[in-house]
Design a protein around this motif. Sequence first.
Motif, PDB file in Angstrom:
ATOM      1  N   LYS A 266       4.943 -19.561  17.596  1.00 47.59           N
ATOM      2  CA  LYS A 266       4.763 -18.303  18.313  1.00 47.59           C
ATOM      3  C   LYS A 266       3.327 -18.173  18.791  1.00 47.59           C
ATOM      4  N   LYS A 267       3.139 -17.458  19.883  1.00 48.48           N
ATOM      5  CA  LYS A 267       1.828 -17.343  20.500  1.00 48.48           C
ATOM      6  C   LYS A 267       1.110 -16.059  20.101  1.00 48.48           C
ATOM      7  N   ARG A 268       1.874 -15.066  19.609  1.00 49.00           N
ATOM      8  CA  ARG A 268       1.287 -13.767  19.305  1.00 49.00           C
ATOM      9  C   ARG A 268       1.461 -13.446  17.831  1.00 49.00           C
ATOM     10  N   ALA A 269       0.468 -12.744  17.264  1.00 51.90           N
ATOM     11  CA  ALA A 269       0.540 -12.320  15.872  1.00 51.90           C
ATOM     12  C   ALA A 269       0.124 -10.857  15.782  1.00 51.90           C
ATOM     13  N   LEU A 270       0.758 -10.129  14.872  1.00 48.97           N
ATOM     14  CA  LEU A 270       0.455  -8.718  14.646  1.00 48.97           C
ATOM     15  C   LEU A 270       0.098  -8.519  13.182  1.00 48.97           C
ATOM     16  N   ILE A 271      -1.102  -7.984  12.912  1.00 56.22           N
ATOM     17  CA  ILE A 271      -1.533  -7.676  11.553  1.00 56.22           C
ATOM     18  C   ILE A 271      -1.370  -6.185  11.312  1.00 56.22           C
ATOM     19  N   PHE A 272      -0.689  -5.821  10.223  1.00 60.92           N
ATOM     20  CA  PHE A 272      -0.581  -4.416   9.836  1.00 60.92           C
ATOM     21  C   PHE A 272      -1.433  -4.194   8.592  1.00 60.92           C
ATOM     22  N   VAL A 273      -2.341  -3.219   8.669  1.00 58.73           N
ATOM     23  CA  VAL A 273      -3.205  -2.856   7.546  1.00 58.73           C
ATOM     24  C   VAL A 273      -2.812  -1.441   7.117  1.00 58.73           C
ATOM     25  N   HIS A 274      -2.219  -1.314   5.935  1.00 59.25           N
ATOM     26  CA  HIS A 274      -1.708  -0.021   5.494  1.00 59.25           C
ATOM     27  C   HIS A 274      -2.829   0.917   5.064  1.00 59.25           C
ATOM     28  N   GLY A 275      -2.450   2.153   4.746  1.00 58.50           N
ATOM     29  CA  GLY A 275      -3.421   3.160   4.359  1.00 58.50           C
ATOM     30  C   GLY A 275      -3.510   3.371   2.863  1.00 58.50           C
ATOM     31  N   PHE A 276      -4.169   4.464   2.452  1.00 59.39           N
ATOM     32  CA  PHE A 276      -4.326   4.764   1.034  1.00 59.39           C
ATOM     33  C   PHE A 276      -3.016   5.311   0.478  1.00 59.39           C
ATOM     34  N   ASN A 277      -2.932   5.412  -0.834  1.00 63.75           N
ATOM     35  CA  ASN A 277      -1.737   5.926  -1.494  1.00 63.75           C
ATOM     36  C   ASN A 277      -0.516   5.079  -1.155  1.00 63.75           C
ATOM     37  N   THR A 278      -0.682   3.749  -1.174  1.00 63.36           N
ATOM     38  CA  THR A 278       0.391   2.838  -0.775  1.00 63.36           C
ATOM     39  C   THR A 278       0.535   1.711  -1.792  1.00 63.36           C
ATOM     40  N   LYS A 279       1.659   1.654  -2.456  1.00 61.32           N
ATOM     41  CA  LYS A 279       1.956   0.544  -3.358  1.00 61.32           C
ATOM     42  C   LYS A 279       2.361  -0.679  -2.533  1.00 61.32           C
ATOM     43  N   PHE A 280       2.321  -1.848  -3.159  1.00 66.79           N
ATOM     44  CA  PHE A 280       2.608  -3.080  -2.426  1.00 66.79           C
ATOM     45  C   PHE A 280       4.018  -3.071  -1.830  1.00 66.79           C
ATOM     46  N   GLN A 281       5.005  -2.660  -2.613  1.00 68.65           N
ATOM     47  CA  GLN A 281       6.370  -2.656  -2.090  1.00 68.65           C
ATOM     48  C   GLN A 281       6.519  -1.659  -0.952  1.00 68.65           C
ATOM     49  N   ASP A 282       5.812  -0.521  -1.032  1.00 66.98           N
ATOM     50  CA  ASP A 282       5.844   0.450   0.066  1.00 66.98           C
ATOM     51  C   ASP A 282       5.279  -0.182   1.340  1.00 66.98           C
ATOM     52  N   ALA A 283       4.206  -0.951   1.185  1.00 70.73           N
ATOM     53  CA  ALA A 283       3.603  -1.624   2.342  1.00 70.73           C
ATOM     54  C   ALA A 283       4.556  -2.658   2.920  1.00 70.73           C
ATOM     55  N   VAL A 284       5.286  -3.357   2.053  1.00 69.55           N
ATOM     56  CA  VAL A 284       6.269  -4.339   2.506  1.00 69.55           C
ATOM     57  C   VAL A 284       7.374  -3.655   3.304  1.00 69.55           C
TER      58      VAL A 284
END
Length: 501
Positions: A266-284
Amino acid sequence: MFVGLGQSSGICRAEPIIDAQVVLQICQAFSNKSLEKMPAIVLPEAAKQFLETYGRLSEKFDGCLSAIETKSWRQAGTIFLLQHTRYESYWRFSADETSIKEISIRHYRPVTLAGDAEWEEPFRDRPPSTSAGKTTHIYIDSPPDNPNIIEFFYATNRRESDQPVSLEDNPMPTSKRNSTTVFSSSGWTAVSGFTGERNADLSFGAARVRVPEGHQIGKIELPSTIKILGIAFRSDSADPTRHFTVRSIAKTSEDQWIKSLSSTKKKRALIFVHGFNTKFQDAVFRTAQIVWDLQYSGAAVLFSWPSRGEIADYLYDKESALGSRAALLRVIDNLRKAKFESIDIIAHSMGNLIAVDALSNASATKSPPLIAQFVMAAPDVDRDMFLQDIPKVAKVAKGLTLYASANDKALQLSKRVAGNIPRAGDVPPSGPIIIASVSTIDVSAIGDELFGLNHNAFATTRNVLNDLKILIETGAKPPRLAEIRGYPEPPQKPIYFRYSP
């Protein structure tokens, strides 16, 4: 192509060298259904039989990438693991002293990021046979693909959890490696997840999430839980048909992670950086929801920093965010090593504290990261620091978009904790932040009912998601939707934009 293998009973034996190069030549001839391209070492009858028997698999096995001999199967003959563009397969070769007499495909499966797809056994093509007056046809069908599975990469500087691994369908482990359970031959290792505590180094891997059939855009459907004074009294069981569920979380080395990213082609990538009050599974789950709702076709990457997932731990989360800036730059650098042509970032809430500061400092380096679109959703960043840093960020980001709101209760809380200093994602009576290089969009009209804190508006409102999709796919400037209009209105030139439901 022969080699002497020594003496046995005074007789010198010679066997053909069935090496990776020969196997790849056979694979290429097979994918093209070409007898003429078969190496001379393969008997004509064996080549013909092979094509006739497994011909319907040839389209699946396009792109013969690599062939590795394996000794793991106790069977006569030579076994090779072949990697194709979309599949991997085990081939068995039977040979005598002069030639390859038979080739068979034993197992195959689609390639996934976590490497946990089921192995299929191919059926041999046979002419229709009649039994009890009925005609039976045997076909080779594709392995069942679940379109509701979202796969994406992750990188995290959280501490790994010591809880037992829990995966959907309870797959059987294949081996043990350094006391860690390995669930597939690809080398990916299953882990249980990550805590909110900090880790000195980064962990890398991939996650697979099942999105329920009845999913509504903007929502993360989860089992309901009844809590009183923070104590859970009842939680419904997860139902994959109704709730987001983690199918697997897999861990790998950094080098293999980069290689896997590169192999996606793939040529494109998207990085998501979560916010505060976020557990790992919630970020997933949030990453899966964003990728699913945007129907994003590039490679998605979750960067998950050590948040404890509790409002009371705001200051701990803030310090964790400040300590995660170098880690984010390392992730971006790894994407560059994987040869992505375009990298976008969506940062939410306190995740912007990481991304803005990291990109600002990196802009002064000799080889700064180049970002296509940097989306700042409800940035929990000191307003004055934001105004100071954004001109530097603009040097490395082609497009900058700010989603701000007057009704974001989490930002109002942050403002009080920070000594009543406004946040960059606020919209005070004087209006939102206006910077020449930033497209500012006021989404206050969405309301204040979303998740109680109204802090995920960018990911939970269909129109905002539609706007975000157009931005990521095309890079177009606002207004991109009829619901998002310039302010002030024509004929005056707009200085920012507002969401009007």
